[in-house]
Structures are given as structure tokens and as C-alpha cells.
Design an enzyme around this catalytic site. Structure first.
Site, mmCIF file in Angstrom:
data_model
loop_
_atom_site.group_PDB
_atom_site.id
_atom_site.type_symbol
_atom_site.label_atom_id
_atom_site.label_comp_id
_atom_site.label_asym_id
_atom_site.label_seq_id
_atom_site.Cartn_x
_atom_site.Cartn_y
_atom_site.Cartn_z
ATOM 1 N N HIS A 104 0.798 -1.230 0.000
ATOM 2 C CA HIS A 104 0.000 0.000 0.000
ATOM 3 C C HIS A 104 0.823 1.269 0.000
ATOM 4 C CE1 HIS A 104 -4.171 -1.400 0.442
ATOM 5 N NE2 HIS A 104 -3.640 -2.445 1.055
ATOM 6 N N LYS B 252 -9.191 13.992 4.016
ATOM 7 C CA LYS B 252 -8.352 12.794 4.067
ATOM 8 C C LYS B 252 -7.444 12.947 5.282
ATOM 9 C CE LYS B 252 -7.072 13.909 -0.160
ATOM 10 N NZ LYS B 252 -6.940 12.798 -1.096
ATOM 11 N N ARG B 253 -6.697 11.904 5.657
ATOM 12 C CA ARG B 253 -5.758 12.060 6.746
ATOM 13 C C ARG B 253 -4.851 13.260 6.485
ATOM 14 N NH1 ARG B 253 -5.905 8.208 11.078
ATOM 15 N NH2 ARG B 253 -4.071 9.346 11.800
ATOM 16 N N LYS C 273 0.308 14.402 1.550
ATOM 17 C CA LYS C 273 -0.982 14.705 0.926
ATOM 18 C C LYS C 273 -1.141 16.207 0.660
ATOM 19 C CE LYS C 273 -3.533 10.724 2.844
ATOM 20 N NZ LYS C 273 -4.217 10.096 1.686
ATOM 21 N N THR D 200 -8.632 6.638 -2.625
ATOM 22 C CA THR D 200 -9.962 6.146 -2.986
ATOM 23 C C THR D 200 -10.991 7.256 -2.862
ATOM 24 O OG1 THR D 200 -10.095 5.274 -0.731
ATOM 25 C CG2 THR D 200 -9.663 3.693 -2.502
ATOM 26 N N LYS E 196 -14.550 8.406 -4.890
ATOM 27 C CA LYS E 196 -15.848 8.709 -4.261
ATOM 28 C C LYS E 196 -16.396 10.037 -4.776
ATOM 29 C CE LYS E 196 -14.106 6.510 -0.052
ATOM 30 N NZ LYS E 196 -13.466 6.819 1.235
HETATM 31 C C1 LIG Z 1 -12.236 7.027 1.599
HETATM 32 C C2 LIG Z 1 -11.818 7.424 2.939
HETATM 33 C C3 LIG Z 1 -10.472 7.698 3.191
HETATM 34 C C4 LIG Z 1 -9.410 7.648 2.126
HETATM 35 O O1 LIG Z 1 -9.233 8.941 1.568
HETATM 36 P P1 LIG Z 1 -8.013 9.275 0.605
HETATM 37 O O2 LIG Z 1 -8.310 10.655 0.135
HETATM 38 O O3 LIG Z 1 -8.036 8.288 -0.497
HETATM 39 O O4 LIG Z 1 -6.793 9.214 1.438
HETATM 40 C C5 LIG Z 1 -10.118 8.079 4.475
HETATM 41 N N1 LIG Z 1 -11.037 8.179 5.463
HETATM 42 C C6 LIG Z 1 -12.343 7.934 5.240
HETATM 43 C C7 LIG Z 1 -13.305 8.087 6.359
HETATM 44 C C8 LIG Z 1 -12.777 7.550 3.978
HETATM 45 O O5 LIG Z 1 -14.071 7.292 3.775
#
Ligand SMILES: *Cc1c(COP(=O)(O)O)cnc(C)c1O
Length: 831
Positions: free
Chosen positions: A376, A571-572, A577, A682, A686
Site C-alpha cells: 500500500h 483525508k488524513r 498529501k 480512494t 468517491k
Molecule cells: C475514503 C476514505 C479515506 C481515504 O481517503 P483518501 O483521500 O483516499 O486518502 C479516508 N477516510 C475515510 C473516512 C474515507 O471514507
């Protein structure tokens, strides 16, 4: 000779097993006597059993409300007149669960009868919410909603009472949840073996952590199985694991000898529960780091505890089949979700060699035909390694298995293949020969697996050309592959964006086909020019923005202009990022607004910029980023010159349910990691599936999204450069625009500038994440976004085309690729 088993040609794909294997059912699905054709029932009166089992699941109107009321009265022992939302939630969840269990029992009995090959997805994280998902997948959402209103509650309030299960940090844990949804949907025999903190923001903008309240209330989705226990041994003593039955297996640690009565009687109450406390601590915390190795002893214990408990369960099920161990890989594949469960490899060796007395070489052949490993990340700080002394102390047998036998014979094989190449040998070794020595988990995972995959095309390429290049040279490229991540359209479109889902169904007809075959979304292209359809599309987005604005107002008291463009990055919080790049861009926009005349400001396209995400509690720089965002937001939101045209918000406590609210409301979303650092992402998928456009770097799955939706419908920027270059040139030369902004922050425009110096200095000197390289092209891309948004019709068409072309990113596609290309399993339909 031990070394020969490392010969790359020996390690291949597990063979296809002869199909159809009949055995006696253990569930209450009647088995037929082969000779007479008669149904066999376990005991007692057949008629009574049948009558009871025919008790239909609660689908008709009265039976649903009856079932809820019955759970309120009996299971919860509550009175109807003082029932609150949480109580009602629990009763509803239990009613839905009754229904699920009936299906689950039938599924298990069916799997037991047909004995298909099973894939086990081992993951230390799982990020999900249950009730809404269950209702949707059972097709009972509307019926339950009606019945709940009849009882004086609303489904929305009840759904809000469910805390997110805080069992994951970010994308990796959420991926596991999407894959579980898809494997059920695709009827694959996949088994999951498997809290985070709550985020608060202090008045000065700092992140505070509070315990996650997820487990405060008893959880309606878990069924404790006190009958299923396995021993997990540490040091020289052992602890019990109890299994909770569901598709997702959770394990709880209990001490083998619980309460110390002697100490208790002697008045030493703390010592009396000490064993209990240390055992339970194993399953009590989730390490809150995302993409960062921690190296703590308790974490290693957790990794071993969960994998050992799961393997024991897998082994028990295999042994029930009565097959020889050499056939193990024909019945079992185990997928490692990152290196966290890699101890399963030496653990399976230990079981086979020590407990089952399988010869070492044969055991290793079995192991290397069973495991597959998903990488990953290529970030060096995220690659797990454990101090050898710690491993040997905690798990003495592993010292021997991994360190001596495996390690030595593997190095001999490499030496034969590349004689005299000591540097290569040192790189490929299981052991990092520093002081202390370290066990390299990725190397162990590669050694013990028959297939290794990355999670997006670019990432898989980088894995094969950087961190695992030596292993590609050694084994050949066929052991390595790519499976681009996916997301479940049930949650990330149908459930979180019902307005858009219904509109799509209006065009495509029945909802069930397109939700199961997401490529059918292409049908939307037929109506992209249809004015009435475009109007409806815009209305749905508007409603989603208002739903979010309402939430923001109730939570923060701040009103946002819903006529604005909604620009979201959630995101985190992590340096790679680059939330820093975003906030610097926001400051640039603000400073530009300040230079405009009041008449010019009236013409500015209004924007709401939304941030959310948690920083690991020990990640100082990431926490500074949150503080900066919060304080920049405070200044901008209080400035009358920016009123109505620029609003900036940091929304606390990012979670799956917050994601479900934010994502459908976005016009544009940002995925702006330094190229080469984000394995896939991911949330980019979304957002695009909800009709938000992508503003991103040439990184991870964003590249493939742009390919699918058409480059002209996404805003990609920045270089495709992965390696960091040292910057001897001063920041004022690299990016004058960025330099001005750093000086404004230093100078105290957003509160005491000295607080932010450590953050600013990482950009001024070194700039490892290349903010100064990308800043100007980032501003260019933002300008394009602004210009494009002005043309409503053309923008709406871009959104429609984006959704229409997102079919590839369904987790149904991804899980079928795992099934076909790695596990060799087939759909096994319950008939
Ligand atoms: C999809 C999702 C992530 C992943 O987000 P990225 O932008 O791909 O890092 C992290 N936290 C939650 C709650 C999510 O639903």
C-alpha cells in the site's frame, strides 16, 4: 536441499482444485439422504422445526414494527414511553440483524456443503458503518423507514445514533470495508478477519484527542461466541481469543487465567486484575498512524494476536474437510492487507512444522502457495520493520523460523543467483543488519507470497522499479501485478447520494442492474445534452450542498453561501498529501481578493473551501497544518472584504459518516499529493462518482480516473517527477508567489507567526514534498477551475461525463480481479 524451494520457478499460482465436494451440513438447512432422497433433520420433531424456520423475515409492514417493539420490550428491557433515539436504534439494528442472521446461516451452511475454495482477507483495519448499509443491501430501507415513523421516530435520527466503528485510520481500512461489501455482492466466498480517537479542535486551532466513544454502548452487530476460543502464546505464557461471529471476525483478548483470587484475598486488588488488563489491552487500542511505522511492542503483539487467532480459525475449518495439508492451497488463499498481518507467514510455518509435523520444505511450499500480499505504500517511513530482539523475546519460535531457517536458505539462493553481489544481498535480506537488527516485514511478505500487487498502475510500477526491484530481478515479473483499488457504489453513491442515485435510475431504468454493473453508467452519455436532465442534475447537487450547509451551521454556527462553488479536501492530514499546498493557495486567493475594489469583488465567483481529517497524535508537523488552516479560516471568515465570496472551514472529526455528507456536496475535490507518494487514493473515486470534478496531481489512481473520464474533464497539474531533488536555490527564486505567502504567515497575518516556523521552514529549506515546484502550476489549475465553473452548462456536462465513466472504479471489479487473478475462486451462489 532447503535452498531449492526458493527457486523462482517453483513458486507459481495455486492449482485449480477439483470442484464439488459433498459433506454433511451442520446448519439447519436440510441435507438429503443420498440413498432415499429424504431430508435429514438434526433432532426432534421435523414439523415443529419447519414451522419455526418458516417464520418469515420481517418484510411485511406489521412484522417489522412488531419485531422492533419486541426487541424494545424483551432484548433491551426498555419501556416504550421513555425510549430515546439510541434505544430505538438498538431495537431497529437488532430487528435488521435477525434478518441478516437468517441469511448468514444459510450462506454458511451452503459454503459448508459445497466446500468451495475460500479467500481470507487479513486486515488490521476496517472502517465502516453498519445499519444503513444493511438496510440498503437487504432492500428494506423504505419499509423500515415507514415502520419507524409509525413508532414516532425518523430513520435519519436513528441512523445518526450509530457511531462509526472506529477500527481504521484511513483509506486502507475503508478499502477493506468496500471489498467486504463487494465480495458479498459478487457472491464470493471471502471471509474477513479482520478504535480510533475522536478529534476535537481547541480554541487556538490545535487538535485534541479524546477516547473514541464507539464501544461505549453494546454493539448490536456483534454476536459473542464464547464457545470458540484459541490460545495465542506470547513469551512463555498464553492468552485466549474469543470469536465474534459475522462475516467480519473480530477477536477479543482474554487472559487464560482471569481473576487472581489469591491476590484479591490478600487485599491486592490491582494485582488481581493485572493479567486481565494486560491481555485486554491488546485489543483495546488502534494505533492511530496512517502511512507511518510506529514500532511499539504492543502493536507487534496485536499483529501477532490477530493473525494467530485468524489462522487458527482457518486451520480448524480446513481440518474439518479431512484433506491432506498438501491440498491446503487448493482450499485457502490468504490476502495480506499491507504488511500488518505478515506474521501469518511464519505462524503458518510454525503450525505446519511444529504442530502438524509437516516436513520443512513441504511446509514452505504450502505457505508460498497460500499467501498473497498487497503493498500500500512506497514511502520509506511507512515500511514496517521490527527490532529482532523484540521479536525474539515476544515470539521465541519466530526467531528460529524466520531468522535462522528462512533467512539463511533465502540468502543462499540469492547468492547462487547473483554470486558475489553483496550489496544486493544486503538489500534483499530479511534482516536489516543495523544495531539493533531489524526484521523487514515487506521482504518477509514477498518471500512468503505467490503474488504481490500494488493498488494503482503507477504505484505498482513504482513498487517494481524501486522498493521491490531486486525481488523482480530474482523472481521475474510474473509474481508482481496491479489491481487498482475500487469503492462500493452501494455506499458511495446509492446510500450517501440518494438524489443522484434516483436521478440515474430515472434514466437507466431499474436500479439493481447498474449498481451491480457500474459500467452501465455509460448510459448517462445519451442524455448529457438534455436540458431537463441537466437541470435536475444541478438541483441534486444544490440539495446536497444545502444538506451539508445545514450540518455545518448546526455544528459550527457558521453560515455558508450555498450559491458558492464547494471545494473539498478531506483525508488524513499528512505532509505528503499536501494540505499545506491547499491552504497556501487559499491564502493567495484571499490576498488577491484584498487587492480588488468593492466593485470588482462583486464579480468574484464565491467559493467555500472545506477541510477535514485527523492527524496522528504524535505527528507534530501535521498538527501544525491543522492549526494553520483553522487560524487562516478564522481571519478570512471574519474579514468583511471576503464575506460571501470566500469561506474556509476545518470540520472536526472526519469519519465515514462525515465523508458521506461532504462528498456528495462537492463541486471540486483536491487530491494533490506529491507525485509518486499516494499509492492510489480512494476518495478521489468517491468524489467523481458523486459528480464532483477532480483537481489533482499526476499520482495514484487519479491518473486512471482522468484517463477514464477524459483529460478535459479533470484538472491535473504538476510534473510526473517522483524523486526528491535537493533545492539549493532560495525560495524567492523557486516560487516568488509562495515566498510572499510564507512571509505573510511569518509576519503574523494569521496570528502569532512564530508558531508556524517549523512548518514554513520545511518548505523554505529542503522542501521534500516539492510545494515550491508545484505552486505556480497549482494556481494555474485553480484558475482553470474558476473559469470553467462560470459556464454552467459545460461544467454540468463535465460532471455527467465524469459519473458516466467511473464504472472501472467499482470495488466489484477490483474484488473480481483478486478472485480471478490471485485467489482462483469463483462466485458461489446461494440457491
Ligand atoms: C475514503 C476514505 C479515506 C481515504 O481517503 P483518501 O483521500 O483516499 O486518502 C479516508 N477516510 C475515510 C473516512 C474515507 O471514507
Amino acid at each position: 536441499m532447503a535452498a531449492s524451494i526458493f527457486d523462482p520457478t517453483v513458486i507459481g499460482k495455486p492449482q485449480q482444485r477439483p470442484r464439488v465436494h459433498k459433506r454433511t451440513a451442520t446448519g439447519y438447512i436440510p441435507e438429503r439422504d443420498e440413498a432415499t432422497g429424504k431430508e435429514i433433520w438434526p433432532r426432534g420433531d421435523e414439523g415443529t422445526w419447519k414451522k419455526g424456520l418458516a417464520n418469515a423475515p420481517p418484510t411485511d409492514d406489521d412484522s417489522i414494527s412488531n419485531s422492533i417493539v419486541r426487541h424494545v420490550q424483551t432484548t433491551l428491557a426498555r419501556q416504550a414511553y421513555n425510549l430515546d433515539n439510541l434505544g430505538a436504534y438498538q431495537a431497529v439494528a437488532l430487528s435488521v440483524r435477525d434478518d441478516l442472521i437468517i441469511n448468514w446461516n444459510a450462506t454458511q451452511a451452503h459454503f459448508t456443503r459445497t466446500a468451495p475454495k475460500r479467500a481470507y482477507y487479513l486486515s488490521l483495519e476496517f472502517l465502516s458503518r453498519t445499519l444503513d448499509n444493511a438496510l440498503l443491501n437487504l432492500g428494506l430501507r423504505d419499509k423500515f423507514s415507514e415502520n419507524i415513523s409509525k413508532l414516532g421516530f425518523t430513520l435519519e435520527d436513528i441512523l445518526d445514533s450509530e457511531r462509526d466503528a472506529g477500527l481504521g485510520n484511513g483509506g486502507l481500512g475503508r478499502l477493506a470495508a468496500c471489498y467486504l461489501d463487494s465480495s458479498a455482492s459478487m457472491e464470493l466466498p471471502v471471509c474477513y478477519t479482520y478504535g480510533i480517537f475522536q478529534q476535537l479542535i481547541a480554541p487556538d486551532g490545535s487538535q485534541l484527542e479524546a477516547p473514541d466513544p464507539w464501544l461505549k454502548h453494546s454493539n448490536a452487530w456483534e454476536i459473542p461466541r464464547f464457545d470458540v476460543r484459541v490460545d495465542v502464546r506470547f513469551y512463555g505464557h498464553s492468552e485466549h481469543a474469543t470469536r465474534n461471529t459475522n462475516n467480519l471476525r473480530l477477536w477479543d483478548a482474554q487472559p487464560k487465567s482471569g481473576f487472581d483470587l489469591i491476590s484479591f484475598n490478600a487485599g491486592n486488588y490491582e494485582k488481581a486484575v493485572e493479567a486481565s488488563n494486560t491481555a485486554q489491552s491488546i485489543t483495546r487500542v488502534l494505533y492511530p498512524n496512517d502511512n507511518h511505522d510506529v514500532g511499539k511492542e504492543l502493536r507487534l503483539k496485536q499483529q501477532y494476536f490477530w493473525t494467530a487467532a485468524s489462522l487458527s480459525d482457518i486451520m480448524r475449518r480446513f481440518k474439518d474437510l479431512g484433506k491432506p495439508f498438501t491440498e491446503f492451497p487448493q482450499y485457502v488463499s490468504i490476502q495480506l492487507n499491507d504488511t500488518h498481518p505478515t506474521l501469518a507467514i511464519p505462524e503458518l510455518m510454525r503450525i505446519l512444522v511444529d504442530e502438524e509435523e509437516v516436513e520443512w520444505n513441504t511446509a514452505w511450499q504450502i505457505v508460498t502457495r497460500t499467501f498473497a500480499y498487497t503493498n500500500h505504500t512506497v514511502l520509506p517511513e511507512a515500511l514496517e520493520k521490527w527490532p529482532i530482539p523484540l521479536v525474539e523475546n515476544l515470539l521465541p519460535r519466530f526467531g528460529v523460523l524466520a531468522h535462522d531457517d528462512l533467512h539463511v536458505s533465502f540468502l543462499q539462493a540469492v547468492e547462487r543467483r547473483f554470486p558475489g553481489d553483496r550489496v544486493r544481498l544486503a538489500r534483499m535480506s530479511l534482516i536489516d543488519e543495523s544495531h539493533p537488527k531489524y526484521l523487514r516485514m515487506a521482504n518477509l511478505a514477498v518471500l512468503g507470497s505467490f503474488k504481490i500487487n500494488g493498488v494503482a498502475e503507477l504505484h505498482s510500477q513504482l513498487v517494481q522499479t524501486t522498493i521491490l526491484k531486486d525481488f523482480v530481478d530474482f523472481y521475474g515479473p510474473s509474481k508482481f501485478t496491479n489491481i487498482t483499488n475500487g469503492i462500493t457504489p452501494r455506499r458511495w453513491l446509492d446510500q450517501c447520494n440518494p438524489g443522484l442515485s434516483n436521478l440515474i435510475t430515472e434514466v437507466l431504468g431499474d436500479k439493481s442492474p447498474w449498481l451491480k454493473d457500474l459500467k452501465l453508467l455509460k448510459g448517462l452519455l445519451d442524455v448529457e445534452d438534455n436540458k431537463a436532465f441537466q437541470e435536475k442534475w444541478i438541483t441534486v447537487k444544490q440539495q446536497n450542498k444545502e444538506r451539508l450547509a445545514h450540518y455545518i451551521e448546526t455544528k459550527t454556527g457558521i453560515q455558508v453561501n450555498t450559491q458558492s462553488m464547494f471545494d473539498v479536501q478531506v483525508k488524513r492530514i499528512h505532509e505528503y498529501k499536501r494540505q499545506n499546498l491547499n491552504i497556501m493557495g487559499v491564502i493567495h486567493r484571499y490576498l488577491t481578493i484584498k487587492t480588488l475594489s468593492p466593485a470588482e469583488r462583486k464579480k468574484v465567483l464565491p467559493r467555500v473551501v472545506l477541510f477535514a481529517g485527523k492527524a496522528a497524535p504524535g505527528y507534530y508537523q501535521a498538527k501544525l497544518t491543522i492549526r494553520l488552516i483553522v487560524n487562516v479560516a478564522r481571519v478570512i471568515n471574519a474579514d468583511p472584504d471576503a464575506a460571501g465570496i470566500l469561506t474556509v472551514l476545518f470540520i472536526p472529526d472526519y469519519s465515514v459518516s462525515l465523508a458521506e455528507l461532504l462528498i456528495p456536496a462537492a463541486d471540486i475535490s483536491q487530491h494533490i499529493s506529491t507525485a509518486g507518494t499516494e499509492a492510489s487514493g480512494t476518495s478521489n473515486m468517491k468524489f467523481c462518482l458523486s459528480g464532483g470534478l477532480l483537481l489533482g496531481t499526476v499520482d495514484g489512481a487519479s491518473i486512471e480516473i482522468a484517463e477514464e473520464v477524459g483529460e478535459e474533464n479533470a484538472f491535473l497539474f504538476g510534473d510526473l517527477r517522483y524523486q526528491h531533488q535537493y533545492h539549493p536555490i532560495p525560495i524567492e527564486k523557486r516560487s516568488p508567489a509562495l515566498s510572499v505567502i510564507l512571509d505573510e504567515i511569518s509576519g503574523g497575518r494569521f496570528g502569532d507567526g512564530s508558531i508556524y516556523e517549523p512548518l514554513l521552514n520545511t518548505i523554505r529549506y529542503g522542501d521534500y514534498y516539492l510545494l515550491s515546484d508545484d505552486f505556480d502550476s497549482y494556481l494555474e489549475a485553480q484558475k482553470m477551475v474558476d473559469e470553467n465553473y462560470l459556464d454552467v452548462e459545460s461544467w454540468t456536462k463535465k460532471c455527467i461525463r465524469t459519473v458516466a465513466n467511473m464504472g472501472k472504479f467499482s470495488s466489484d471489479r477490483a474484488i473480481m480481479q483478486y478472485a480471478e487473478e490471485i485467489w482462483n475462486i469463483e462466485p458461489n451462489r446461494l440457491v
